[in-house]
Design an enzyme around this catalytic site. Structure first.
Site, PDB file in Angstrom:
ATOM      1  N   ASP A  28      51.564  18.923 -22.794  1.00 58.14           N
ATOM      2  CA  ASP A  28      51.851  18.317 -21.503  1.00 58.14           C
ATOM      3  C   ASP A  28      52.893  19.192 -20.805  1.00 58.14           C
ATOM      4  O   ASP A  28      54.084  18.923 -20.863  1.00 58.14           O
ATOM      5  CB  ASP A  28      52.389  16.900 -21.722  1.00 58.14           C
ATOM      6  CG  ASP A  28      52.609  16.158 -20.424  1.00 58.14           C
ATOM      7  OD1 ASP A  28      52.171  16.676 -19.379  1.00 58.14           O
ATOM      8  OD2 ASP A  28      53.212  15.078 -20.456  1.00 58.14           O
ATOM      9  N   GLU A 107      42.594  13.884  -9.105  1.00 55.81           N
ATOM     10  CA  GLU A 107      42.913  12.502  -8.762  1.00 55.81           C
ATOM     11  C   GLU A 107      42.405  12.089  -7.394  1.00 55.81           C
ATOM     12  O   GLU A 107      42.521  12.820  -6.413  1.00 55.81           O
ATOM     13  CB  GLU A 107      44.431  12.310  -8.834  1.00 55.81           C
ATOM     14  CG  GLU A 107      44.860  10.867  -8.822  1.00 55.81           C
ATOM     15  CD  GLU A 107      46.163  10.656  -9.584  1.00 55.81           C
ATOM     16  OE1 GLU A 107      46.734   9.570  -9.455  1.00 55.81           O
ATOM     17  OE2 GLU A 107      46.599  11.570 -10.307  1.00 55.81           O
ATOM     18  N   LYS A 143      40.334  11.128 -11.837  1.00 57.98           N
ATOM     19  CA  LYS A 143      41.441  10.219 -12.132  1.00 57.98           C
ATOM     20  C   LYS A 143      41.477   9.088 -11.114  1.00 57.98           C
ATOM     21  O   LYS A 143      41.482   9.331  -9.905  1.00 57.98           O
ATOM     22  CB  LYS A 143      42.776  10.977 -12.110  1.00 57.98           C
ATOM     23  CG  LYS A 143      43.014  11.862 -13.306  1.00 57.98           C
ATOM     24  CD  LYS A 143      44.350  12.588 -13.216  1.00 57.98           C
ATOM     25  CE  LYS A 143      45.509  11.661 -13.465  1.00 57.98           C
ATOM     26  NZ  LYS A 143      46.812  12.399 -13.450  1.00 57.98           N
ATOM     27  N   THR A 168      44.257   6.188 -15.011  1.00 60.71           N
ATOM     28  CA  THR A 168      45.684   6.467 -15.107  1.00 60.71           C
ATOM     29  C   THR A 168      46.498   5.278 -14.608  1.00 60.71           C
ATOM     30  O   THR A 168      45.948   4.275 -14.164  1.00 60.71           O
ATOM     31  CB  THR A 168      46.031   7.739 -14.320  1.00 60.71           C
ATOM     32  OG1 THR A 168      47.379   8.110 -14.586  1.00 60.71           O
ATOM     33  CG2 THR A 168      45.833   7.539 -12.829  1.00 60.71           C
ATOM     34  N   PHE A 190      50.649   4.843 -20.818  1.00 59.25           N
ATOM     35  CA  PHE A 190      51.964   5.455 -20.864  1.00 59.25           C
ATOM     36  C   PHE A 190      52.849   4.822 -21.929  1.00 59.25           C
ATOM     37  O   PHE A 190      52.789   3.616 -22.158  1.00 59.25           O
ATOM     38  CB  PHE A 190      52.642   5.363 -19.503  1.00 59.25           C
ATOM     39  CG  PHE A 190      51.983   6.208 -18.452  1.00 59.25           C
ATOM     40  CD1 PHE A 190      52.177   7.571 -18.439  1.00 59.25           C
ATOM     41  CD2 PHE A 190      51.154   5.639 -17.501  1.00 59.25           C
ATOM     42  CE1 PHE A 190      51.567   8.370 -17.475  1.00 59.25           C
ATOM     43  CE2 PHE A 190      50.543   6.427 -16.545  1.00 59.25           C
ATOM     44  CZ  PHE A 190      50.740   7.795 -16.527  1.00 59.25           C
TER      45      PHE A 190
END
Length: 355
Positions: A28, A107, A143, A168, A190
């Site tokens: 990441d 996205e 996304k 997401t 998350f």
């Protein structure tokens, strides 16, 4: 001759290498050296990164090309700006795909988070732009925000169009269940952002990994998916410390920052597989079904998830507005017909890979 006893060899092995035996490790990061070292499969962009990159001189050729494309498409100023935005997002995605062997996530505008049909239309437009550039939809993840409308958009894109989706801004169990029932390709629950919320909104400032609320959330989601055989893949994200990472060893994928990857590479303590299909099958969980009303109620009951989802949407939407404003200003002075040297690809990857 043996280089040492099995026990000694295990002690020498890093926590990172041990972790890779149990889960797919994704870097990441935007650090080019870290990307080369850890060999990431996939990458992603988001409105915030595109906005920041578009302000830098090295990226002006991409911006100018996108503006030229938008103008050529015609229509009102707003239509031209919208086409420019789409082209810009895809242009960065195309450059990333030259570097990574897997897929790029692009996205959909966060301002469409509560309009299913508009999200589907935007996703198909982005896919068409990729295909026009010779990139198959198999290498793209769309996304979408994990609102009810976003999840239903994901369901339609997967079922009717064969477009793979990455859900997401996922914080609640209700969101995860709805995504599984929609049969989307991947979710990104998350960890660290959940921990952040609990630290900010309770009197408690520290948690052990086994009681970390973000770890517990992803663990429950993983176990539920595996117990009931859902095909949706779980990629834990947003870690704050290596304890969180090791507590989720065994998850399908974990995306980890360079700093934590470095810590794990220097850590020689034992890493135990915490999540597995076998353990999940043995969990005491009941299968549930969520229609729209039930989903909205269950999600609404989770204050943390409601606040973090809305906050994430607002921030991405705000950055999209800033990017549009910048594009409108540049349209007045853009040297669209002038040829410029293309920005260094390494600089692009350094800034954008693995948001």
């Amino acid at each position: 001759m043996s280089s040492g006893s099995p026990d000694k060899r295990r002690k020498m092995e890093s926590a990172l290498n041990q972790l890779k035996k149990h889960t797919v490790v994704v870097a990441d990061t935007g650090d080019f050296n870290a990307i080369d070292e850890y060999k990431p499969q996939d990458a992603t962009t988001n409105p915030s990164l595109i906005l920041a990159a578009a302000k830098m001189p090295a990226y002006q050729q991409l911006v100018d090309q996108a503006i030229k494309y938008g103008i050529a498409k015609g229509g009102t100023e707003d239509e031209q700006v919208a086409n420019t935005m789409d082209k810009l997002f895809v242009s960065f995605g195309l450059e990333i795909l030259k570097k990574v062997p897997g897929r790029v996530s692009t996205e959909v505008d966060a301002r469409l988070s509560f309009d299913k049909d508009e999200m589907v239309a935007k996703a198909l437009k982005l896919i068409a732009l990729y295909e026009e550039a010779g990139i198959s939809k198999e290498r793209v993840l769309i996304k979408l925000s994990s609102t009810w409308e976003g999840i239903q958009a994901g369901k339609e894109l997967e079922e009717k169009h064969g477009v793979h989706c990455n859900m997401t801004l996922l914080f609640s169990f209700a969101q995860a269940v709805a995504c599984a029932e929609a049969k989307v390709t991947l979710i990104s629950p998350f960890v660290g952002r959940i921990l952040d919320w609990y630290k900010e909104n309770t009197g408690r400032k520290s948690y052990e990994p086994h009681e970390d609320p973000g770890v517990l959330s992803v663990t429950k989601i993983y176990n539920y998916y595996k117990k009931f055989g859902y095909s949706t893949v779980v990629m834990g994200a947003s870690f704050r410390n290596t304890g969180e990472v090791k507590a989720l060893a065994g998850c399908d994928l974990l995306t980890i920052s360079p700093g934590l990857l470095a810590e794990l590479s220097q850590d020689h303590s034992a890493v135990t597989e915490m999540l597995s299909v076998e353990k999940a099958k043995a969990c005491d969980l009941e299968k549930v079904h969520l229609d729209e009303k039930t989903f909205r109620w269950e999600h609404n009951e989770d204050r943390m998830a409601v606040e973090k989802l809305s906050d994430g949407i607002r921030k991405f939407a705000a950055d999209a507005v800033k990017l549009e404003t910048m594009i409108k200003e540049k349209r007045l002075t853009c040297p669209c017909e002038k040829k410029k040297s293309f920005p260094n690809r390494g600089e692009i990857f350094h800034f954008l890979l693995f948001s």
